[in-house]
Design a protein around this motif. Sequence first.
Motif, PDB file in Angstrom:
ATOM      1  N   HIS A   1       1.138   3.654   3.102  1.00 24.74           N
ATOM      2  CA  HIS A   1       1.390   3.109   4.433  1.00 24.74           C
ATOM      3  C   HIS A   1       2.824   3.416   4.853  1.00 24.74           C
ATOM      4  O   HIS A   1       3.737   3.397   4.028  1.00 24.74           O
ATOM      5  CB  HIS A   1       1.157   1.593   4.440  1.00 24.74           C
TER       6      HIS A   1
ATOM      7  N   PRO B   1      -4.433  -4.886   6.670  1.00 28.68           N
ATOM      8  CA  PRO B   1      -5.443  -5.591   5.888  1.00 28.68           C
ATOM      9  C   PRO B   1      -4.789  -6.304   4.711  1.00 28.68           C
ATOM     10  O   PRO B   1      -3.739  -5.886   4.218  1.00 28.68           O
ATOM     11  CB  PRO B   1      -6.376  -4.486   5.416  1.00 28.68           C
ATOM     12  N   LEU B   2      -5.407  -7.372   4.271  1.00 31.93           N
ATOM     13  CA  LEU B   2      -4.830  -8.160   3.184  1.00 31.93           C
ATOM     14  C   LEU B   2      -4.689  -7.371   1.887  1.00 31.93           C
ATOM     15  O   LEU B   2      -3.807  -7.662   1.090  1.00 31.93           O
ATOM     16  CB  LEU B   2      -5.675  -9.407   2.934  1.00 31.93           C
ATOM     17  N   ASN B   3      -5.517  -6.352   1.656  1.00 32.96           N
ATOM     18  CA  ASN B   3      -5.414  -5.613   0.402  1.00 32.96           C
ATOM     19  C   ASN B   3      -4.188  -4.712   0.334  1.00 32.96           C
ATOM     20  O   ASN B   3      -3.916  -4.121  -0.690  1.00 32.96           O
ATOM     21  CB  ASN B   3      -6.687  -4.798   0.141  1.00 32.96           C
TER      22      ASN B   3
ATOM     23  N   HIS C   1       0.861  -1.184   0.000  1.00 33.91           N
ATOM     24  CA  HIS C   1       0.000   0.000   0.000  1.00 33.91           C
ATOM     25  C   HIS C   1       0.898   1.235   0.000  1.00 33.91           C
ATOM     26  O   HIS C   1       1.638   1.472   0.948  1.00 33.91           O
ATOM     27  CB  HIS C   1      -0.922  -0.004   1.217  1.00 33.91           C
TER      28      HIS C   1
ATOM     29  N   SER D   1      -9.210 -11.356  12.917  1.00 37.84           N
ATOM     30  CA  SER D   1     -10.430 -11.053  12.174  1.00 37.84           C
ATOM     31  C   SER D   1     -11.372 -10.259  13.068  1.00 37.84           C
ATOM     32  O   SER D   1     -11.488 -10.529  14.258  1.00 37.84           O
ATOM     33  CB  SER D   1     -11.131 -12.333  11.737  1.00 37.84           C
TER      34      SER D   1
ATOM     35  N   LYS E   1      -2.726 -13.690  12.714  1.00 37.30           N
ATOM     36  CA  LYS E   1      -3.794 -13.005  11.990  1.00 37.30           C
ATOM     37  C   LYS E   1      -4.942 -12.729  12.929  1.00 37.30           C
ATOM     38  O   LYS E   1      -5.075 -13.356  13.978  1.00 37.30           O
ATOM     39  CB  LYS E   1      -4.238 -13.796  10.770  1.00 37.30           C
TER      40      LYS E   1
ATOM     41  N   GLN F   1     -14.240  -5.438  10.473  1.00 36.31           N
ATOM     42  CA  GLN F   1     -13.622  -4.746   9.337  1.00 36.31           C
ATOM     43  C   GLN F   1     -12.898  -5.697   8.400  1.00 36.31           C
ATOM     44  O   GLN F   1     -12.357  -5.274   7.400  1.00 36.31           O
ATOM     45  CB  GLN F   1     -12.661  -3.676   9.846  1.00 36.31           C
ATOM     46  N   GLY F   2     -12.852  -6.969   8.733  1.00 36.57           N
ATOM     47  CA  GLY F   2     -12.208  -7.957   7.876  1.00 36.57           C
ATOM     48  C   GLY F   2     -11.001  -8.597   8.520  1.00 36.57           C
ATOM     49  O   GLY F   2     -10.705  -8.386   9.692  1.00 36.57           O
ATOM     50  N   GLU F   3     -10.301  -9.371   7.716  1.00 39.96           N
ATOM     51  CA  GLU F   3      -9.137 -10.099   8.206  1.00 39.96           C
ATOM     52  C   GLU F   3      -7.875  -9.250   8.063  1.00 39.96           C
ATOM     53  O   GLU F   3      -7.684  -8.565   7.066  1.00 39.96           O
ATOM     54  CB  GLU F   3      -8.998 -11.396   7.405  1.00 39.96           C
ATOM     55  N   ARG F   4      -7.027  -9.324   9.063  1.00 39.31           N
ATOM     56  CA  ARG F   4      -5.754  -8.589   9.055  1.00 39.31           C
ATOM     57  C   ARG F   4      -4.630  -9.536   9.453  1.00 39.31           C
ATOM     58  O   ARG F   4      -4.814 -10.388  10.312  1.00 39.31           O
ATOM     59  CB  ARG F   4      -5.795  -7.420  10.033  1.00 39.31           C
TER      60      ARG F   4
END
Length: 68
Positions: free
Chosen positions: A8, A42-44, A5, A22, A20, A25-28
């Motif tokens: 970042h 975050p994975l993205n 990213h 969860s 990890k 807001q999702g998985e981190r």
Amino acid sequence: MLVTHQFHPLFGRQLPCVGKRSNLQGERLLLQTDDGAIWPLPLNGLILSALIQKLSRATGARSCWFRT
């Protein structure tokens, strides 16, 4: 894991994954810096370097640009 990213503070750094998490807001993934600090990302914002290395070896490609 490679932080991809561009805005970042850890952009461009290769850091080990230590766990990890969860939540709503999702998985981190939890990445650890050299000073021992744990950063949840975050994975993205990551490239899964181990997966890329496996895919590169399997296909014989020099580089593979999959992003999760």
